[in-house]
Design a protein around this motif. Structure first.
Motif, PDB file in Angstrom:
ATOM      1  N   SER A  21       0.842  -1.194   0.000  1.00 47.93           N
ATOM      2  CA  SER A  21       0.000   0.000   0.000  1.00 47.93           C
ATOM      3  C   SER A  21       0.875   1.240   0.000  1.00 47.93           C
ATOM      4  CB  SER A  21      -0.899   0.028   1.248  1.00 47.93           C
ATOM      5  OG  SER A  21      -1.736  -1.092   1.299  1.00 47.93           O
ATOM      6  N   CYS A  22       0.349   2.304  -0.563  1.00 46.09           N
ATOM      7  CA  CYS A  22       1.044   3.588  -0.556  1.00 46.09           C
ATOM      8  C   CYS A  22       0.012   4.673  -0.288  1.00 46.09           C
ATOM      9  CB  CYS A  22       1.744   3.841  -1.879  1.00 46.09           C
ATOM     10  SG  CYS A  22       2.461   5.495  -2.019  1.00 46.09           S
ATOM     11  N   ALA A  23       0.126   5.294   0.868  1.00 49.49           N
ATOM     12  CA  ALA A  23      -0.804   6.349   1.254  1.00 49.49           C
ATOM     13  C   ALA A  23      -0.181   7.707   0.948  1.00 49.49           C
ATOM     14  CB  ALA A  23      -1.127   6.243   2.737  1.00 49.49           C
ATOM     15  N   ALA A  24      -0.939   8.524   0.248  1.00 49.22           N
ATOM     16  CA  ALA A  24      -0.464   9.858  -0.123  1.00 49.22           C
ATOM     17  C   ALA A  24      -1.166  10.903   0.728  1.00 49.22           C
ATOM     18  CB  ALA A  24      -0.739  10.124  -1.597  1.00 49.22           C
ATOM     19  N   SER A  25      -0.426  11.942   1.080  1.00 50.81           N
ATOM     20  CA  SER A  25      -1.007  13.059   1.835  1.00 50.81           C
ATOM     21  C   SER A  25      -0.361  14.352   1.357  1.00 50.81           C
ATOM     22  CB  SER A  25      -0.800  12.865   3.339  1.00 50.81           C
ATOM     23  OG  SER A  25       0.580  12.803   3.646  1.00 50.81           O
ATOM     24  N   TRP A  53      -3.587   8.862 -11.648  1.00 51.61           N
ATOM     25  CA  TRP A  53      -4.198   9.212 -10.355  1.00 51.61           C
ATOM     26  C   TRP A  53      -5.700   9.465 -10.509  1.00 51.61           C
ATOM     27  CZ3 TRP A  53      -3.074   8.472  -5.591  1.00 51.61           C
ATOM     28  CH2 TRP A  53      -3.644   9.238  -4.572  1.00 51.61           C
ATOM     29  N   SER A  54      -6.119  10.009 -11.629  1.00 49.91           N
ATOM     30  CA  SER A  54      -7.531  10.342 -11.791  1.00 49.91           C
ATOM     31  C   SER A  54      -8.278   9.308 -12.619  1.00 49.91           C
ATOM     32  CB  SER A  54      -7.666  11.718 -12.439  1.00 49.91           C
ATOM     33  OG  SER A  54      -7.003  11.723 -13.695  1.00 49.91           O
ATOM     34  N   GLY A  55      -7.709   8.909 -13.747  1.00 50.97           N
ATOM     35  CA  GLY A  55      -8.430   8.028 -14.649  1.00 50.97           C
ATOM     36  C   GLY A  55      -8.317   6.553 -14.349  1.00 50.97           C
ATOM     37  N   ASP A  73      -7.489   3.770  -4.535  1.00 54.49           N
ATOM     38  CA  ASP A  73      -8.686   4.142  -3.795  1.00 54.49           C
ATOM     39  C   ASP A  73      -8.560   5.639  -3.561  1.00 54.49           C
ATOM     40  OD1 ASP A  73     -10.658   4.733  -1.931  1.00 54.49           O
ATOM     41  OD2 ASP A  73     -10.433   2.831  -0.877  1.00 54.49           O
ATOM     42  N   ASN A  74      -9.213   6.413  -4.408  1.00 48.79           N
ATOM     43  CA  ASN A  74      -9.048   7.863  -4.320  1.00 48.79           C
ATOM     44  C   ASN A  74      -9.608   8.428  -3.022  1.00 48.79           C
ATOM     45  OD1 ASN A  74      -7.939   7.627  -6.839  1.00 48.79           O
ATOM     46  ND2 ASN A  74      -9.098   9.318  -7.717  1.00 48.79           N
ATOM     47  N   ALA A  75     -10.634   7.795  -2.488  1.00 51.05           N
ATOM     48  CA  ALA A  75     -11.219   8.279  -1.230  1.00 51.05           C
ATOM     49  C   ALA A  75     -10.207   8.204  -0.089  1.00 51.05           C
ATOM     50  CB  ALA A  75     -12.462   7.483  -0.883  1.00 51.05           C
ATOM     51  N   LYS A  76      -9.302   7.236  -0.195  1.00 54.01           N
ATOM     52  CA  LYS A  76      -8.280   7.061   0.838  1.00 54.01           C
ATOM     53  C   LYS A  76      -6.933   7.614   0.408  1.00 54.01           C
ATOM     54  CE  LYS A  76     -10.331   2.858   2.786  1.00 54.01           C
ATOM     55  NZ  LYS A  76     -10.100   1.427   3.127  1.00 54.01           N
TER      56      LYS A  76
END
Length: 127
Positions: A21-25, A53-55, A73-76
Motif C-alpha cells: 500500500s502507498c498512502a499519499a497526503s 491518479w484520476s483516470g 482508492d481515491n477516497a483514501k
C-alpha cells in the motif's frame, strides 16, 4: 508537497502473494500519475508499474505483467500493488512514487520523472 508512505512488505515464499500500500497526503491534487519502482541490491532502481491518479489507467513493466496489479482508492488517497506468483528475482526494496509530470503512462517509467518518493518497503521472496 506530497508525502508518500508505503506498507505491506515482508518475506514470502516463491509462488506466494503480497499486497503493498502507498498512502499519499499533502497536495495530492497536484499528482498526475503514481508509480511503483523497485531496487535490488547492487542494481539500479527500475520501473514496475504506474497508474493514472484520476483516470485509473495502468501500465506495467514486462517483467511483472500478468502477475502484478496496481489499483487505487481515491477516497483514501491510496494506491496498491498486488503481487502474485512471486519469484525470488522480485526481491527488492519497493518504492512508491508520484509525479505531476503530464505525459502518457508509457513515458513515465524513469526515476527522474517522479517528484515524490516514499521511504521504501522490503519484499523478500524465498525459493
Amino acid at each position: 508537497q506530497v508525502q508518500l508512505v508505503e506498507s505491506g512488505g515482508g518475506l514470502v515464499q516463491a509462488g506466494g502473494s503480497l499486497r503493498l500500500s502507498c498512502a499519499a497526503s499533502g497536495r495530492t491534487f497536484t499528482l498526475y500519475t503514481m508509480g511503483w519502482f523497485r531496487q535490488a541490491p547492487k542494481k539500479e532502481r527500475e520501473f514496475v508499474g504506474g497508474i493514472s491518479w484520476s483516470g485509473g489507467g495502468t501500465y506495467y513493466a514486462d517483467s511483472v505483467k500478468g502477475r502484478f496489479t496496481i489499483s487505487r482508492d481515491n477516497a483514501k488517497n491510496t494506491i496498491y500493488l498486488q503481487m502474485n506468483s512471486l519469484k525470488p528475482e522480485d526481491t527488492a526494496v519497493y518504492y512508491c512514487a508520484g509525479t505531476s509530470h503530464f505525459s502518457p503512462l508509457a513515458v513515465l517509467t524513469t526515476v527522474s520523472l517522479y517528484n515524490y518518493w516514499g521511504q521504501g518497503t522490503q519484499v523478500t521472496v524465498s525459493s
